[in-house]
Scaffold this motif. Sequence first.
Motif, PDB file in Angstrom:
ATOM      1  N   GLY A  47      43.802  27.379  32.726  1.00  0.00           N
ATOM      2  CA  GLY A  47      44.693  27.229  33.851  1.00  0.00           C
ATOM      3  C   GLY A  47      45.266  28.699  34.159  1.00  0.00           C
ATOM      4  O   GLY A  47      45.960  28.856  35.114  1.00  0.00           O
ATOM      5  N   THR A  48      45.001  29.752  33.049  1.00  0.00           N
ATOM      6  CA  THR A  48      45.570  31.017  33.341  1.00  0.00           C
ATOM      7  C   THR A  48      44.964  31.747  34.524  1.00  0.00           C
ATOM      8  O   THR A  48      43.795  31.687  34.689  1.00  0.00           O
ATOM      9  CB  THR A  48      45.416  31.957  32.078  1.00  0.00           C
ATOM     10  N   ARG A  49      45.699  32.357  35.297  1.00  0.00           N
ATOM     11  CA  ARG A  49      45.511  33.024  36.537  1.00  0.00           C
ATOM     12  C   ARG A  49      45.044  34.263  36.328  1.00  0.00           C
ATOM     13  O   ARG A  49      45.394  34.700  35.517  1.00  0.00           O
ATOM     14  CB  ARG A  49      46.576  33.062  37.736  1.00  0.00           C
ATOM     15  N   TRP A  50      44.159  34.607  37.015  1.00  0.00           N
ATOM     16  CA  TRP A  50      43.480  36.187  36.906  1.00  0.00           C
ATOM     17  C   TRP A  50      42.812  36.537  38.096  1.00  0.00           C
ATOM     18  O   TRP A  50      42.460  36.014  39.066  1.00  0.00           O
ATOM     19  CB  TRP A  50      42.184  36.002  35.878  1.00  0.00           C
ATOM     20  N   GLN A  51      42.496  37.836  38.085  1.00  0.00           N
ATOM     21  CA  GLN A  51      41.651  38.833  38.777  1.00  0.00           C
ATOM     22  C   GLN A  51      40.335  39.416  38.041  1.00  0.00           C
ATOM     23  O   GLN A  51      40.634  39.956  37.103  1.00  0.00           O
ATOM     24  CB  GLN A  51      42.713  39.768  39.416  1.00  0.00           C
ATOM     25  N   TRP A  52      39.509  39.632  38.871  1.00  0.00           N
ATOM     26  CA  TRP A  52      38.089  40.000  38.207  1.00  0.00           C
ATOM     27  C   TRP A  52      37.864  41.165  39.139  1.00  0.00           C
ATOM     28  O   TRP A  52      37.363  41.050  40.191  1.00  0.00           O
ATOM     29  CB  TRP A  52      37.053  38.800  37.977  1.00  0.00           C
ATOM     30  N   GLN A  53      37.981  42.495  38.859  1.00  0.00           N
ATOM     31  CA  GLN A  53      37.481  43.748  39.859  1.00  0.00           C
ATOM     32  C   GLN A  53      36.693  44.582  39.091  1.00  0.00           C
ATOM     33  O   GLN A  53      37.240  45.230  38.421  1.00  0.00           O
ATOM     34  CB  GLN A  53      38.565  44.293  40.582  1.00  0.00           C
ATOM     35  N   LEU A  54      35.358  44.504  39.330  1.00  0.00           N
ATOM     36  CA  LEU A  54      34.446  45.557  38.660  1.00  0.00           C
ATOM     37  C   LEU A  54      33.917  46.562  39.694  1.00  0.00           C
ATOM     38  O   LEU A  54      33.090  47.565  39.268  1.00  0.00           O
ATOM     39  CB  LEU A  54      33.130  44.652  38.208  1.00  0.00           C
ATOM     40  N   SER A  55      34.440  46.622  40.888  1.00  0.00           N
ATOM     41  CA  SER A  55      34.026  47.743  42.046  1.00  0.00           C
ATOM     42  C   SER A  55      35.213  47.972  42.807  1.00  0.00           C
ATOM     43  O   SER A  55      36.163  47.431  42.836  1.00  0.00           O
ATOM     44  CB  SER A  55      32.986  47.354  42.705  1.00  0.00           C
ATOM     45  N   GLY A  56      35.134  49.427  43.263  1.00  0.00           N
ATOM     46  CA  GLY A  56      36.226  49.906  44.219  1.00  0.00           C
ATOM     47  C   GLY A  56      37.279  50.443  43.366  1.00  0.00           C
ATOM     48  O   GLY A  56      37.445  50.318  42.267  1.00  0.00           O
ATOM     49  N   ARG A  57      38.349  50.847  44.143  1.00  0.00           N
ATOM     50  CA  ARG A  57      39.552  51.593  43.511  1.00  0.00           C
ATOM     51  C   ARG A  57      40.458  50.176  42.946  1.00  0.00           C
ATOM     52  O   ARG A  57      40.446  49.329  43.611  1.00  0.00           O
ATOM     53  CB  ARG A  57      40.238  52.328  44.395  1.00  0.00           C
ATOM     54  N   LEU A  58      40.628  50.410  41.829  1.00  0.00           N
ATOM     55  CA  LEU A  58      41.800  49.433  41.237  1.00  0.00           C
ATOM     56  C   LEU A  58      42.876  48.985  41.700  1.00  0.00           C
ATOM     57  O   LEU A  58      43.495  50.056  42.075  1.00  0.00           O
ATOM     58  CB  LEU A  58      41.710  49.592  39.553  1.00  0.00           C
ATOM     59  N   ASP A  68      40.495  41.529  34.593  1.00  0.00           N
ATOM     60  CA  ASP A  68      39.196  41.733  34.195  1.00  0.00           C
ATOM     61  C   ASP A  68      38.539  42.959  34.828  1.00  0.00           C
ATOM     62  O   ASP A  68      38.173  42.743  36.090  1.00  0.00           O
ATOM     63  CB  ASP A  68      38.372  40.673  34.092  1.00  0.00           C
ATOM     64  N   ILE A  69      38.439  44.084  33.978  1.00  0.00           N
ATOM     65  CA  ILE A  69      37.909  45.503  34.555  1.00  0.00           C
ATOM     66  C   ILE A  69      36.812  46.025  33.784  1.00  0.00           C
ATOM     67  O   ILE A  69      36.880  45.765  32.673  1.00  0.00           O
ATOM     68  CB  ILE A  69      39.002  46.189  35.062  1.00  0.00           C
ATOM     69  N   ASP A  70      36.217  46.972  34.236  1.00  0.00           N
ATOM     70  CA  ASP A  70      35.097  47.852  33.766  1.00  0.00           C
ATOM     71  C   ASP A  70      35.592  48.484  32.572  1.00  0.00           C
ATOM     72  O   ASP A  70      36.427  49.410  32.915  1.00  0.00           O
ATOM     73  CB  ASP A  70      34.198  48.427  34.570  1.00  0.00           C
ATOM     74  N   GLY A 254      40.263  21.978  34.753  1.00  0.00           N
ATOM     75  CA  GLY A 254      41.352  22.801  33.917  1.00  0.00           C
ATOM     76  C   GLY A 254      40.729  24.418  33.978  1.00  0.00           C
ATOM     77  O   GLY A 254      41.077  24.880  33.350  1.00  0.00           O
ATOM     78  N   LEU A 255      39.966  24.549  35.176  1.00  0.00           N
ATOM     79  CA  LEU A 255      39.387  25.914  35.198  1.00  0.00           C
ATOM     80  C   LEU A 255      40.257  26.848  36.066  1.00  0.00           C
ATOM     81  O   LEU A 255      41.000  26.401  36.983  1.00  0.00           O
ATOM     82  CB  LEU A 255      37.861  25.738  35.753  1.00  0.00           C
ATOM     83  N   SER A 256      40.024  27.945  35.402  1.00  0.00           N
ATOM     84  CA  SER A 256      40.727  29.119  36.429  1.00  0.00           C
ATOM     85  C   SER A 256      39.788  29.850  37.278  1.00  0.00           C
ATOM     86  O   SER A 256      38.773  30.465  36.978  1.00  0.00           O
ATOM     87  CB  SER A 256      41.288  30.137  35.289  1.00  0.00           C
ATOM     88  N   SER A 257      39.851  28.938  38.532  1.00  0.00           N
ATOM     89  CA  SER A 257      38.758  29.423  39.730  1.00  0.00           C
ATOM     90  C   SER A 257      38.974  30.352  40.561  1.00  0.00           C
ATOM     91  O   SER A 257      40.283  30.393  41.240  1.00  0.00           O
ATOM     92  CB  SER A 257      38.109  28.040  40.070  1.00  0.00           C
ATOM     93  N   LEU A 258      38.061  31.272  41.113  1.00  0.00           N
ATOM     94  CA  LEU A 258      38.305  32.036  42.297  1.00  0.00           C
ATOM     95  C   LEU A 258      37.036  32.196  43.147  1.00  0.00           C
ATOM     96  O   LEU A 258      35.836  31.543  42.475  1.00  0.00           O
ATOM     97  CB  LEU A 258      38.417  33.519  41.644  1.00  0.00           C
ATOM     98  N   LEU A 259      37.183  32.284  44.300  1.00  0.00           N
ATOM     99  CA  LEU A 259      36.040  32.800  45.283  1.00  0.00           C
ATOM    100  C   LEU A 259      36.086  34.350  45.326  1.00  0.00           C
ATOM    101  O   LEU A 259      37.164  34.873  45.604  1.00  0.00           O
ATOM    102  CB  LEU A 259      36.288  32.098  46.672  1.00  0.00           C
ATOM    103  N   LYS A 260      34.852  34.947  44.928  1.00  0.00           N
ATOM    104  CA  LYS A 260      34.692  36.331  45.009  1.00  0.00           C
ATOM    105  C   LYS A 260      33.368  36.871  45.955  1.00  0.00           C
ATOM    106  O   LYS A 260      32.615  35.780  45.653  1.00  0.00           O
ATOM    107  CB  LYS A 260      34.746  36.931  43.645  1.00  0.00           C
ATOM    108  N   LYS A 261      33.406  37.823  46.224  1.00  0.00           N
ATOM    109  CA  LYS A 261      32.109  38.375  46.742  1.00  0.00           C
ATOM    110  C   LYS A 261      31.261  39.037  45.702  1.00  0.00           C
ATOM    111  O   LYS A 261      31.886  39.362  44.423  1.00  0.00           O
ATOM    112  CB  LYS A 261      32.440  39.516  47.911  1.00  0.00           C
ATOM    113  N   TYR A 262      30.080  39.157  45.829  1.00  0.00           N
ATOM    114  CA  TYR A 262      29.234  39.610  44.602  1.00  0.00           C
ATOM    115  C   TYR A 262      29.441  41.071  44.339  1.00  0.00           C
ATOM    116  O   TYR A 262      29.333  41.267  43.066  1.00  0.00           O
ATOM    117  CB  TYR A 262      27.711  39.525  45.214  1.00  0.00           C
ATOM    118  N   GLU A 263      29.987  41.820  44.847  1.00  0.00           N
ATOM    119  CA  GLU A 263      30.362  43.164  44.632  1.00  0.00           C
ATOM    120  C   GLU A 263      31.522  43.102  43.595  1.00  0.00           C
ATOM    121  O   GLU A 263      32.065  44.129  42.916  1.00  0.00           O
ATOM    122  CB  GLU A 263      30.478  44.117  45.640  1.00  0.00           C
TER     123      GLU A 263
END
Length: 279
Positions: A47-58, A68-70, A254-263
């Motif tokens: 249940g831990t909340r998160w952000q996943w960013q692998l592109s663009g300015r952080l 979660d970053i590159d 109990g998942l930590s779920s997000l909707l993201k775009k492919y990039e």
Amino acid sequence: MRAHGFAGTTRGSRALPVAVLILLALLAGCTSAPEPAGKDHWRPEPGTRWQWQLSGRLDPTVDVPVYDIDGFDHKASAVADLHRRGRKVICYLSTGAWEDFRPDAGKFPASVRGKGNGWEGEYWLDIRRTDILEPLMERRIEMCAEKGFDAVEPDNMDGYRNRTGFPLTAADQLRYNRLVARLAHRHGLAVGLKNDLGQIPELEPDFDFAVNEQCAQYDECEELTPFVKAGKAVFHVEYELPVARFCADSRRLGLSSLLKKYELGVWRQECPKGRARNG
């Protein structure tokens, strides 16, 4: 580090002189051995909340406890800034595919590079060749540790289920994935299992959390239950389903779920808070 204790010994009825015991005790106090691998590393809870960013300015301002970053794209200063904001930071790396745009790309011989994995500039690796890959992957993981990351997200960890150009087996994948987990723990980092749903029963004990893409779209999310039952977070994203299609099940599981775009840029849509659905 844990120092070895010392117990005085006797031979027959004759004890060692007190001065000798004191000297040996002092020497023992200076002797230390490594803790078991990964003993004190971070383990995020379900249940831990998160952000996943692998592109663009952080964008470090998303109010969540985990980013979660590159690992290659960001300096130690970016990790330190996230830490100052109260975040734990995961280092994204590709451990199962060769990327022709990475600074260490020239260190991977052609013999371990296989077919493309569907992303531009990325090619599956022959994970059987640990003689070549282990030192390369360890250096990448060392980089994450040196930059101050808390964990590693090793990507492309299910080559055996794809057309890689190599006759990889499930046993090959288990050996390699466990190797990557050991390397992360050796350097004090937590490690997540990326996808590879079919091997979760065998691999869950080796990993500290899971990262999954599109389990709802393919009706596979139940397979991640062993991580949640073990008290470990499952960081999950969907790309093509609206949140209304997967969030109720995510809460139930109990998942930590997000909707993201492919990039995987800044944009994210989090599941709204709500009561878990029984089922």
